[in-house]
Design an enzyme around this catalytic site. Structure first.
Site, PDB file in Angstrom:
ATOM      1  N   CYS A 110       0.738  -1.182  -0.071  1.00  0.00           N
ATOM      2  CA  CYS A 110      -0.107   0.042   0.119  1.00  0.00           C
ATOM      3  C   CYS A 110       0.826   1.334  -0.069  1.00  0.00           C
ATOM      4  CB  CYS A 110      -0.800  -0.211   1.142  1.00  0.00           C
ATOM      5  SG  CYS A 110      -2.416   1.160   1.053  1.00  0.00           S
ATOM      6  N   HIS A 208      -3.717  -5.028   0.550  1.00  0.00           N
ATOM      7  CA  HIS A 208      -3.112  -5.367   1.877  1.00  0.00           C
ATOM      8  C   HIS A 208      -3.235  -6.904   1.897  1.00  0.00           C
ATOM      9  CE1 HIS A 208      -2.544  -1.860   4.297  1.00  0.00           C
ATOM     10  NE2 HIS A 208      -2.952  -0.988   3.261  1.00  0.00           N
ATOM     11  N   GLU A 210      -1.812  -8.865   4.000  1.00  0.00           N
ATOM     12  CA  GLU A 210      -1.724  -9.347   5.020  1.00  0.00           C
ATOM     13  C   GLU A 210      -2.860  -9.439   5.917  1.00  0.00           C
ATOM     14  OE1 GLU A 210      -1.826  -5.034   5.773  1.00  0.00           O
ATOM     15  OE2 GLU A 210      -1.153  -6.243   4.376  1.00  0.00           O
TER      16      GLU A 210
END
Length: 236
Positions: A110, A208, A210
């Protein structure tokens, strides 16, 4: 493999949401086989040489907005800029330089992608809605598809040309830096990944990963990053 995670926090946060944000990154790195350490600014900011010496790879996490002067622009009225503390990008500028010199892997997520693109000489949209008029939602965890170029390193890593990702950004790459290649796109044409193939592992993704730990894309990306750290350690 020891992985350094660059973040915006001066010290370990106490807010539950901030703790969760960091833990998402740490868990994703562990899932890929790495051993993560968070680079809180108060502890590591003055020690970039120690970071590159002690760690096998670097991940730049998400964050707020880079100051527009970093990419040669004036702030636009209505862009809703939420500027990051200047301490972080100044630290990361040194870190990225050192990790590239050491030929150690770097992954941007990001804000991390945006920083890497600006570091290499590219530019950003200050606000997607304002400057592109897109109707596709990119903020607040919106889910959208990304399409990956089949000839890209990202495709070789993930093995899919299309998948859904969680999105949390109002800015994005507008001009890819010299030597970089846009390797993934949202349906509205917004760039979702950039890679530089002249470096051993130097790429960034706009989404993102994660925050979607069960996805094939996240798992393959993190394993590939940690594997690149291992290869780098052997070659160095």
């Amino acid at each position: 493999m020891k992985v350094a995670l660059s973040v915006s926090y001066p010290s370990p946060p106490t807010d539950e949401k901030d703790i969760w944000r960091i833990e998402c990154y740490l868990n994703a790195i562990r899932m890929g086989g790495g051993t993560p350490t968070t680079l809180f600014l108060d502890e590591w900011e003055s020690r970039p040489e120690d970071v590159v010496r002690e760690f096998d790879g670097l991940i730049l996490s998400g964050g707020a907005d880079l100051p527009t002067e970093w990419y040669g622009q004036q702030p636009l009225e209505g862009a809703g800029l939420d500027l990051i503390s200047p301490r972080r990008p100044e630290f990361e500028k040194t870190l990225v330089t050192l990790f590239l010199e050491a030929k150690k892997p770097i992954l941007g997520i990001c804000y991390g992608l945006q920083f890497l693109n600006v570091y290499k000489g590219g530019a950003l949209y200050q606000d997607l809605k304002l400057q592109t008029g897109t109707d596709l939602q990119h903020v607040d965890g919106a889910q959208h598809v990304v399409e990956v170029r089949r000839e890209s390193r990202l495709f070789k890593i993930i093995g899919e040309t299309e998948f859904t990702v969680p999105s949390y950004h109002h800015q994005a790459v507008s001009e890819v830096a010299p030597g970089g290649v846009a390797s993934a796109f949202a349906p509205d044409g917004i760039i979702e990944a950039v890679e530089w193939n002249d470096d051993p592992f130097f790429l960034g993704v706009q989404w993102h990963p994660e925050r979607d730990p069960d996805s094939n894309a996240t798992q393959k990306l993190m394993v590939a990053f940690v594997s690149a750290c291992e290869l780098s350690q052997v070659s160095n």
